[in-house]
Design a protein around this motif. Structure first.
Motif, mmCIF file in Angstrom:
data_model
loop_
_atom_site.group_PDB
_atom_site.id
_atom_site.type_symbol
_atom_site.label_atom_id
_atom_site.label_comp_id
_atom_site.label_asym_id
_atom_site.label_seq_id
_atom_site.Cartn_x
_atom_site.Cartn_y
_atom_site.Cartn_z
ATOM 1 N N VAL A 168 14.107 3.605 -11.767
ATOM 2 C CA VAL A 168 13.164 2.909 -10.901
ATOM 3 C C VAL A 168 13.593 1.397 -11.076
ATOM 4 C CG1 VAL A 168 10.977 2.183 -10.376
ATOM 5 C CG2 VAL A 168 11.279 4.475 -10.882
ATOM 6 N N LEU A 169 13.814 0.726 -12.121
ATOM 7 C CA LEU A 169 13.960 -0.552 -12.099
ATOM 8 C C LEU A 169 15.430 -1.215 -11.794
ATOM 9 C CD1 LEU A 169 11.753 -1.512 -14.973
ATOM 10 C CD2 LEU A 169 11.038 -1.953 -12.549
ATOM 11 N N THR A 170 15.474 -1.528 -10.614
ATOM 12 C CA THR A 170 16.897 -1.851 -10.172
ATOM 13 C C THR A 170 16.973 -3.393 -9.689
ATOM 14 O OG1 THR A 170 16.939 -1.033 -7.852
ATOM 15 C CG2 THR A 170 17.566 0.332 -9.761
ATOM 16 N N PRO A 171 17.831 -3.980 -9.564
ATOM 17 C CA PRO A 171 17.637 -5.469 -9.038
ATOM 18 C C PRO A 171 17.501 -5.308 -7.487
ATOM 19 C CG PRO A 171 19.740 -5.124 -10.313
ATOM 20 C CD PRO A 171 19.107 -3.790 -10.434
ATOM 21 N N GLU A 172 17.924 -4.271 -6.839
ATOM 22 C CA GLU A 172 17.606 -4.390 -5.440
ATOM 23 C C GLU A 172 16.240 -3.901 -5.151
ATOM 24 O OE1 GLU A 172 21.640 -3.699 -6.158
ATOM 25 O OE2 GLU A 172 20.093 -2.546 -7.103
ATOM 26 N N LEU A 173 15.674 -3.077 -6.067
ATOM 27 C CA LEU A 173 14.055 -2.815 -5.872
ATOM 28 C C LEU A 173 13.267 -3.895 -6.220
ATOM 29 C CD1 LEU A 173 11.373 -1.736 -7.754
ATOM 30 C CD2 LEU A 173 11.800 -0.647 -5.518
ATOM 31 N N GLY A 215 0.789 -1.319 0.068
ATOM 32 C CA GLY A 215 0.011 -0.210 -0.123
ATOM 33 C C GLY A 215 0.678 1.299 -0.117
ATOM 34 N N GLN A 216 2.113 1.194 0.121
ATOM 35 C CA GLN A 216 3.098 2.390 0.158
ATOM 36 C C GLN A 216 3.797 2.455 -1.238
ATOM 37 O OE1 GLN A 216 5.065 1.749 3.635
ATOM 38 N NE2 GLN A 216 3.532 3.075 4.764
ATOM 39 N N VAL A 217 4.253 3.682 -1.731
ATOM 40 C CA VAL A 217 5.048 3.716 -2.721
ATOM 41 C C VAL A 217 6.641 3.212 -2.607
ATOM 42 C CG1 VAL A 217 6.077 5.410 -4.267
ATOM 43 C CG2 VAL A 217 3.800 5.803 -3.680
ATOM 44 N N ALA A 218 7.074 2.359 -3.240
ATOM 45 C CA ALA A 218 8.346 1.744 -3.030
ATOM 46 C C ALA A 218 9.386 2.613 -3.661
ATOM 47 C CB ALA A 218 8.403 0.400 -3.207
ATOM 48 N N ALA A 219 8.959 3.140 -4.987
ATOM 49 C CA ALA A 219 9.831 4.062 -5.766
ATOM 50 C C ALA A 219 8.853 4.475 -6.890
ATOM 51 C CB ALA A 219 10.861 3.028 -6.488
ATOM 52 N N SER A 220 9.411 5.644 -7.663
ATOM 53 C CA SER A 220 8.675 6.218 -8.527
ATOM 54 C C SER A 220 9.498 6.979 -9.529
ATOM 55 C CB SER A 220 7.729 7.126 -8.101
ATOM 56 O OG SER A 220 7.815 8.350 -7.468
ATOM 57 N N GLY A 221 9.205 7.137 -10.746
ATOM 58 C CA GLY A 221 10.228 7.869 -11.730
ATOM 59 C C GLY A 221 10.269 6.889 -13.077
ATOM 60 N N ALA A 253 13.430 -6.385 -3.350
ATOM 61 C CA ALA A 253 12.600 -5.900 -1.990
ATOM 62 C C ALA A 253 11.100 -5.897 -2.344
ATOM 63 C CB ALA A 253 13.136 -4.527 -2.121
ATOM 64 N N VAL A 254 10.873 -5.842 -3.632
ATOM 65 C CA VAL A 254 9.192 -5.708 -3.775
ATOM 66 C C VAL A 254 8.814 -7.015 -4.126
ATOM 67 C CG1 VAL A 254 7.505 -4.581 -5.319
ATOM 68 C CG2 VAL A 254 9.464 -3.322 -4.468
ATOM 69 N N TYR A 255 9.500 -7.761 -4.912
ATOM 70 C CA TYR A 255 8.844 -9.030 -5.539
ATOM 71 C C TYR A 255 9.496 -10.366 -4.991
ATOM 72 C CZ TYR A 255 6.709 -6.314 -9.229
ATOM 73 O OH TYR A 255 5.816 -5.339 -9.842
ATOM 74 N N GLY A 256 10.497 -9.997 -4.191
ATOM 75 C CA GLY A 256 11.483 -11.244 -3.896
ATOM 76 C C GLY A 256 12.139 -12.086 -4.864
ATOM 77 N N VAL A 257 12.401 -11.530 -5.757
ATOM 78 C CA VAL A 257 13.128 -12.351 -6.986
ATOM 79 C C VAL A 257 14.191 -11.682 -7.342
ATOM 80 C CG1 VAL A 257 10.965 -13.499 -7.736
ATOM 81 C CG2 VAL A 257 11.798 -11.043 -8.876
ATOM 82 N N HIS A 258 15.215 -12.605 -8.031
ATOM 83 C CA HIS A 258 16.430 -11.953 -8.489
ATOM 84 C C HIS A 258 16.268 -11.509 -9.924
ATOM 85 C CE1 HIS A 258 20.827 -11.990 -9.260
ATOM 86 N NE2 HIS A 258 20.799 -12.447 -10.288
ATOM 87 N N ALA A 259 16.842 -10.417 -10.120
ATOM 88 C CA ALA A 259 16.564 -9.563 -11.440
ATOM 89 C C ALA A 259 18.209 -9.290 -11.945
ATOM 90 C CB ALA A 259 15.914 -8.291 -11.084
#
Length: 266
Positions: A235-240, A224-230, A243-249
């Protein structure tokens, strides 16, 4: 679809610290966002992150328990229902199918806010409906019963109905749901074109790569909160994603478009 009439392109739609609580559970918590004309915003996040709830807030279907939704520089709650229906269109993920109406009749419902109570369809109404059916790729289904269509076909008809509203803000909940690959890409291209013509477009998307390829701005929600925007590039980083989806990227560059491409794995 052609560019929107100047009278329908105004200030953006925004949410300021909006909060929604249902059954003691916080669904949206302190979210800020702004949808400006000419932008395509992608809402990302896992199931239950608050994407659909935020879209319903922006459409005026839900009222916030805290914060404010503003449209054209005034609270959305103070906007007349007819003006809101002329300006903001919402395409839901769950589609009603129990209707005897034809595809053309369903699409024509989008003209309802533009007609007076007793007036029939004007020539312009008919033209807009036909353009909307063509833009959504369902003109060949126009005489079919809506209830006889597949889920993907119904999804496209609901998009045609929303386009017939000629909205300045178009909100979509999983617009590529039920669609095959070709129809997904066609729909995303249509949304990009609408944004280029001046519409403020926002869509909840499950596919990160669809969002990265098509959206000018991303809002990533978690709990329910904004984890990142832009922009997608920032915005799309492996760390993000971890943290959000629980998968490796792993972040790549699309060989055809040069846009970010996300390779996912456990």
């Amino acid at each position: 679809m052609s560019a929107l009439p100047d009278t329908l392109v105004g200030a953006g739609l925004s949410a300021d610290r909006v909060r929604v609580v249902r059954g003691g559970r916080v669904l949206v918590d302190g979210v800020d966002c702004t949808l400006e004309p000419g932008t395509f915003t992608g809402l990302l996040g896992p199931n239950g992150a608050g994407k659909s709830t935020l879209l319903h807030l922006l459409a005026g279907v839900l009222g916030p328990d805290g914060g404010t939704v503003r449209f054209r520089d005034r609270p959305l709650s103070q906007t007349r229902a007819r003006e809101r229906a002329r300006s903001i269109a919402l395409v839901e993920q769950s589609l009603p199918a129990d209707t005897a109406q034809s595809v053309r009749e369903v699409a024509a419902l989008g003209r309802t806010p533009h007609r007076s109570l007793l007036a029939g369809d004007s020539r312009r109404d008919l033209e807009v409906v036909e353009r909307s059916l063509a833009a959504a790729g369902v003109v060949h289904l126009a005489e079919r019963s809506y209830s006889s269509l597949s889920g993907g076909e119904q999804q496209k008809v609901q998009l045609a109905r929303a386009l017939a509203q000629e909205p300045s803000v178009l909100l979509l909940d999983e617009p590529t749901n039920h669609l095959d690959i070709s129809a997904q890409l066609e729909t995303l291209q249509l949304l990009e074109n609408l944004a280029a013509d001046g519409t403020a477009v926002a869509a909840a998307l499950h596919d990160i790569n669809h969002a990265a390829a098509s959206c000018s701005h991303l809002i990533v929600l978690k709990d329910g909160q904004v984890a990142a925007s832009g922009p997608a590039e920032s915005v799309l980083t492996p760390e993000l994603i971890r943290a959000v989806y629980g998968v490796h990227a792993v972040m790549l560059k699309h060989p055809l478009t040069g846009r970010p491409l996300v390779a996912l794995g456990r």
